[in-house]
Design an enzyme around this catalytic site. Structure first.
Site, short mmCIF file in Angstrom:
data_model
loop_
_atom_site.label_atom_id
_atom_site.label_comp_id
_atom_site.label_asym_id
_atom_site.label_seq_id
_atom_site.Cartn_x
_atom_site.Cartn_y
_atom_site.Cartn_z
N GLY A 42 -1.86 5.64 -15.05
CA GLY A 42 -0.90 4.59 -15.35
C GLY A 42 -1.42 3.72 -16.49
O GLY A 42 -0.67 3.28 -17.36
N THR A 43 -2.70 3.47 -16.49
CA THR A 43 -3.32 2.65 -17.54
C THR A 43 -3.07 3.26 -18.91
O THR A 43 -2.69 2.56 -19.86
CB THR A 43 -4.84 2.55 -17.27
OG1 THR A 43 -5.05 1.92 -16.00
CG2 THR A 43 -5.54 1.75 -18.35
N ASN A 45 1.46 -5.89 -8.32
CA ASN A 45 0.52 -5.16 -7.47
C ASN A 45 -0.16 -6.06 -6.44
O ASN A 45 -0.59 -5.59 -5.40
CB ASN A 45 -0.55 -4.46 -8.33
CG ASN A 45 -1.15 -5.35 -9.38
OD1 ASN A 45 -0.45 -5.81 -10.29
ND2 ASN A 45 -2.43 -5.62 -9.27
N GLN A 100 3.63 0.42 -9.28
CA GLN A 100 3.71 0.08 -7.84
C GLN A 100 5.03 0.53 -7.22
O GLN A 100 5.17 0.49 -5.99
CB GLN A 100 3.54 -1.43 -7.63
CG GLN A 100 2.12 -1.93 -7.85
CD GLN A 100 1.13 -1.39 -6.82
OE1 GLN A 100 1.49 -1.12 -5.68
NE2 GLN A 100 -0.11 -1.21 -7.22
N HIS A 116 -1.49 8.79 -8.22
CA HIS A 116 -2.28 8.49 -7.02
C HIS A 116 -1.69 7.35 -6.20
O HIS A 116 -2.09 7.14 -5.06
CB HIS A 116 -3.75 8.22 -7.38
CG HIS A 116 -4.03 6.94 -8.10
ND1 HIS A 116 -4.48 5.82 -7.45
CD2 HIS A 116 -3.92 6.60 -9.40
CE1 HIS A 116 -4.67 4.84 -8.35
NE2 HIS A 116 -4.33 5.29 -9.53
N THR A 155 -4.94 19.03 -24.14
CA THR A 155 -4.49 20.11 -23.26
C THR A 155 -4.03 19.51 -21.93
O THR A 155 -4.73 18.69 -21.34
CB THR A 155 -5.63 21.12 -23.04
OG1 THR A 155 -6.04 21.59 -24.31
CG2 THR A 155 -5.19 22.29 -22.17
N CYS A 196 -9.36 -7.49 -10.91
CA CYS A 196 -10.60 -7.71 -11.67
C CYS A 196 -11.78 -7.61 -10.72
O CYS A 196 -11.78 -8.25 -9.67
CB CYS A 196 -10.66 -9.11 -12.25
SG CYS A 196 -9.42 -9.39 -13.45
N1 PLP Z 1 -0.13 -1.06 -13.33
C1 PLP Z 1 -0.09 -1.52 -12.07
C2 PLP Z 1 0.99 -2.47 -11.67
C3 PLP Z 1 -1.05 -1.10 -11.14
O1 PLP Z 1 -1.01 -1.55 -9.88
C4 PLP Z 1 -2.06 -0.18 -11.56
C5 PLP Z 1 -3.14 0.23 -10.62
O2 PLP Z 1 -3.56 -0.53 -9.79
C6 PLP Z 1 -2.04 0.28 -12.89
C7 PLP Z 1 -1.06 -0.18 -13.75
C8 PLP Z 1 -3.06 1.27 -13.37
O3 PLP Z 1 -2.82 2.55 -12.86
P1 PLP Z 1 -3.99 3.67 -12.87
O4 PLP Z 1 -4.88 3.37 -11.73
O5 PLP Z 1 -3.28 4.98 -12.69
O6 PLP Z 1 -4.65 3.59 -14.20
#
Ligand code: PLP
Length: 369
Positions: free
Chosen positions: A68-69, A141, A169, A191, A227, A314
């Site tokens: 997600g990041t 989150n 989320q 995940h 890939t 954090c």
């Molecule tokens: N954005 C939100 C709202 C999240 O809760 C999280 C993970 O806690 C992320 C982004 C990041 O996702 P990832 O762990 O797949 O990098």
């Protein structure tokens, strides 16, 4: 035996995802032209089509990322690069994947929408002036607060601003229709809904599309070169399908357990501050216990086998109140002693009963030091 209350952080893989991963684990390079490459490509195409159907977009708009990041980074940096106003609109309660990405955009004027005491975005008028990207999380989150995403998207579009939504989320918990909302990009992460760690999703419209922030072999429309992990993509699609199918029953079941947890905490412990309020995800409960600190609560609970979180993403090692609680105007005295319980598909009534049996003494002990 541990009682897991940290589903918003991550959750165990679903059996369907494990099965899909194992079945596709031999897949080779999906970009290769020979027979085994074409077979891998066909598994990847199936996963892409399934995701598109489940999230209301076209297969070409589905881009597999590592997390997600990464999806948030590509969307925000890439749309900023593609724009020409040097203005970005966001909120003060974003996950660091968005917050820190926005903070490092060079030369950007960043305008933050205000939020109320329970972390709901409360005024959208900053969206009436165009920007390179307007970005908002669908649900927070820490508190689980659901944001007015349809209004957010419509208002940004009316000003011609591309819209990014961090749905990490929400995917697998609320229905998502990318086209109906008219979004430009959307981030999700496997995940969080029972897929593998290490694979995420970016939905990206053909135009305007984020410009690449990494360069390489041109995979995934050149937006996320490298890939592709076919087995994980297949597992992601299987987990998403099952989690979406379970939304009606699980929202109700998990919501009832969460409500029982909340009611039990309020009735058995003095001076509790509830930081979550509707509209919110059924999985989340964020509470503060003034006179304690979050890290002590986590350690005391952990010693009893209860796994919860302070909610803050954090982990600096310093027990500080999170930026989300700060934006909600929670006082440091109240916010420092916060806990986030997040429930999910394996949470049972016994888990909730166990927390309710142990928590009053844990809070009393944390208050006595
Ligand atoms: N954005 C939100 C709202 C999240 O809760 C999280 C993970 O806690 C992320 C982004 C990041 O996702 P990832 O762990 O797949 O990098």
């Amino acid at each position: 035996m541990s009682r897991y209350f940290d589903y918003a952080a991550t959750q165990p893989m679903r059996q369907v995802a494990i099965d899909a991963w194992v079945a596709a684990s031999g897949a080779v390079n999906s970009g290769a032209q020979y027979a085994s490459g074409r077979r891998a490509r066909s598994v990847l195409d199936d996963a892409r089509e399934k995701v598109a159907e489940l999230l209301g977009c076209e297969p070409i708009e589905v881009i597999f990322t590592s997390s997600g990041t990464e999806a948030d980074n590509i969307a925000i940096q890439g749309l900023y690069k593609a724009g020409n106003t040097n203005r970005v609109i966001s909120t003060p309660i974003e996950h660091p994947a968005v917050r820190d990405t926005v903070a490092q955009l060079k030369g950007a004027q960043v305008d933050l929408l205000p939020v109320d005491r329970h972390s709901h975005v409360s005024d959208l008028s900053l969206l009436d002036t165009p920007a390179d990207v307007a970005t908002c999380m669908w649900a927070n989150n820490e508190t689980g607060a659901i944001q007015p995403i349809a209004e957010f998207a419509a208002r940004a579009q009316a000003a011609g601003t591309p819209v990014h939504v961090d749905a990490v989320q929400v995917a697998g918990k609320l229905p998502i229709n990318f086209h109906e909302l008219g979004l430009t990009t959307l981030a999700a992460s496997a995940h969080k809904f029972g897929g593998p760690r290490g694979i995420g999703l970016l939905l990206a419209k053909r135009s305007p599309a984020p410009q690449p922030i990494a360069y390489g072999g041109g995979q995934e429309r050149g937006i996320r070169p490298g890939t592709v992990d076919v087995a994980s993509a297949s597992a992601l699609a299987a987990a998403l399908e099952e989690s979406i199918a379970e939304i009606p029953s699980e929202s109700q079941r998990v919501g009832q357990l969460r409500d029982a947890l909340r009611a039990g905490i309020v009735s058995s412990i003095d001076n509790v501050v509830l930081n979550s309020s509707e509209p919110m995800l059924p999985s989340h409960l964020h509470v503060s216990f003034p006179g304690t600190d979050g890290d002590s609560l986590i350690m005391l609970l952990d010693s009893l086998g209860i796994e919860a979180s302070t909610g803050s993403a954090c982990h600096s090692g310093v027990n500080r109140m999170s930026h989300v609680l700060e934006a909600m105007n929670v006082s440091e005295a109240d916010g420092i002693g916060s806990l986030r319980f997040t429930l999910g598909r394996n949470t049972t009534q016994e888990d909730v009963d166990f927390v309710l049996q142990e928590l009053p003494a844990v809070v009393a002990r944390a208050r006595s030091v």
